[in-house]
Design a protein around this motif. Structure first.
Motif, mmCIF file in Angstrom:
data_model
loop_
_atom_site.group_PDB
_atom_site.id
_atom_site.type_symbol
_atom_site.label_atom_id
_atom_site.label_comp_id
_atom_site.label_asym_id
_atom_site.label_seq_id
_atom_site.Cartn_x
_atom_site.Cartn_y
_atom_site.Cartn_z
ATOM 1 N N ASN A 91 -4.240 7.879 3.532
ATOM 2 C CA ASN A 91 -5.705 8.021 3.453
ATOM 3 C C ASN A 91 -6.400 6.827 4.092
ATOM 4 O O ASN A 91 -7.385 6.970 4.811
ATOM 5 N N ASP A 92 -5.857 5.621 3.795
ATOM 6 C CA ASP A 92 -6.488 4.404 4.342
ATOM 7 C C ASP A 92 -6.439 4.406 5.868
ATOM 8 O O ASP A 92 -7.428 4.066 6.525
ATOM 9 N N GLU A 129 -1.416 5.628 -1.072
ATOM 10 C CA GLU A 129 -2.767 5.701 -0.496
ATOM 11 C C GLU A 129 -2.820 5.287 0.975
ATOM 12 O O GLU A 129 -3.884 5.331 1.593
ATOM 13 N N LEU A 130 -1.668 4.876 1.507
ATOM 14 C CA LEU A 130 -1.673 4.339 2.871
ATOM 15 C C LEU A 130 -2.165 5.366 3.894
ATOM 16 O O LEU A 130 -2.949 5.033 4.783
ATOM 17 N N ALA A 156 0.817 -1.228 0.000
ATOM 18 C CA ALA A 156 0.000 0.000 0.000
ATOM 19 C C ALA A 156 0.845 1.270 0.000
ATOM 20 O O ALA A 156 0.480 2.251 -0.658
#
Lengths: 169, 184
Positions: free
Chosen positions: B48-49, B45-46, B40
């Protein structure tokens, strides 16, 4: 009076700051993992003097493994928590910080797999130590197992060094 | 829950294998998480996740994954009779079966925890009544059956892959400590 109010405020922030607690648990778990690993390494090096010593080192190493795998689980869980604190402000992978994180994750992955080999080798020794082939197996173990502890202890130190770069570098 | 799972791990096999079950169960949960992070993070995007997860929920999810992983590992070890020289086929078969059980347990316990949390919060705020609770219980029951079957399938695949990793690690461990080779 102001000083007293100030220290009360500081204690309150310590209690309510969950992130600080998570970071604290992360550091303590790392200390147990790396410090314990170095101790187990030293015990195996000491055990080269004889079969009885190697059985004592095996017992200590098994105790360490119970602790170490608990600490590793706590480290991964709190490590993800530490990343989560950044949220959307998490630095991009192409930054210096991002590259350091990738190095750290790679080192942790290597440490995880080598530690698994180490504990499975110990499990085999523990099962066989009481059998007829036990002495021969232990004699082989004192030559090879200390190297595994040495490598994983050094990898642990490497992970701590990259963690320091991430925190303050 | 964790105590029960740990009890199961401690209950079976010779002393050396108890620590191996604890280690492998812990390793599987850590490995899945690390591989997830390594996949990720480079995508960017980590952050945001993770932003959508509170610290408590994140730690709770990891604890659940860890417990499910220990349950699956202990079960798979029991299935092969605690014989770490068992053939690769037997180890992978046991890993798939118990990976499926662990996957289903992860989803069902997670759903139940989420439902209890939402109900307690809703009742506290006065937004959830008796009818909503009954309807919610029905949704959780249906989700457990349908989602549980899906989670079993996913868990079985993950369990089989992790069993292959374990076989490779066991082969390396044999090279270090000696002992009988795995049966073909």
């Amino acid at each position: 009076m102001d000083a007293l109010a100030g220290s009360t405020l500081a204690i309150d922030s310590l209690v309510i700051d969950g992130h600080l607690l998570v970071r604290g648990v992360h550091v303590i778990a790392a200390t147990l993992l790396v410090g314990g690993g170095v101790l187990a390494w030293a015990a195996w090096l000491d055990a080269r003097s004889g079969a009885e010593g190697s059985r004592a080192a095996l017992r200590l190493a098994i105790r360490y493994e119970w602790l170490a795998w608990g600490a590793l689980g706590v480290l991964v869980a709190t490590g993800v928590g530490n990343l989560g604190v950044f949220g959307e402000a998490l630095p991009a992978p192409e930054t210096r910080w991002g590259r350091a994180l990738m190095v750290k994750l790679g080192l942790v992955l290597t440490l995880l797999l080598l530690s698994a080999v180490r504990v499975l080798a110990l499990a085999r020794l523990r099962v066989d130590a009481e059998g007829e082939a036990g002495d021969a197996r232990m004699a082989r173990a004192v030559r090879v197992v200390p190297r595994l502890y040495g490598v994983t202890a050094l990898l642990g130190v490497g992970v701590v060094a990259t963690a320091e770069v991430l925190a303050h570098g | 829950m964790a105590e029960r799972v740990l009890g199961r791990v401690r209950a079976g096999g010779p002393p050396g294998l108890r620590v191996a079950a604890w280690a492998l169960g812990s390793m599987h949960a850590a490995l899945l998480t690390l591989v997830g992070l390594l996949l990720a993070f480079p995508g960017g995007e980590l952050g945001n996740d993770l932003d959508g997860l509170s610290t408590g929920v994140g730690l709770g999810l990891y604890a659940l994954l860890w417990a499910a992983s220990l349950l699956g590992t202990a079960g798979a070890l029991r299935r092969i009779g605690h014989d770490i020289s068992a053939s690769t086929d037997r180890v992978v078969g046991a890993g798939a079966l118990w990976g499926g059980v662990a996957g289903a347990a992860f989803l069902i316990v997670g759903l139940l925890a989420l439902a209890v949390y939402a109900t307690v919060e809703g009742v506290g705020e006065g937004t959830v009544g008796a009818t909503d609770t009954v309807f919610g219980a029905g949704v959780v029951a249906a989700g457990s059956v349908i989602g549980g079957a899906f989670a079993f399938a996913v868990g079985a695949m993950v369990g089989a892959l992790l069993a292959l990793v374990d076989v490779a690690l066991l082969t390396a461990a044999r090279a270090v400590a000696g002992g009988p080779r795995a049966r073909p």
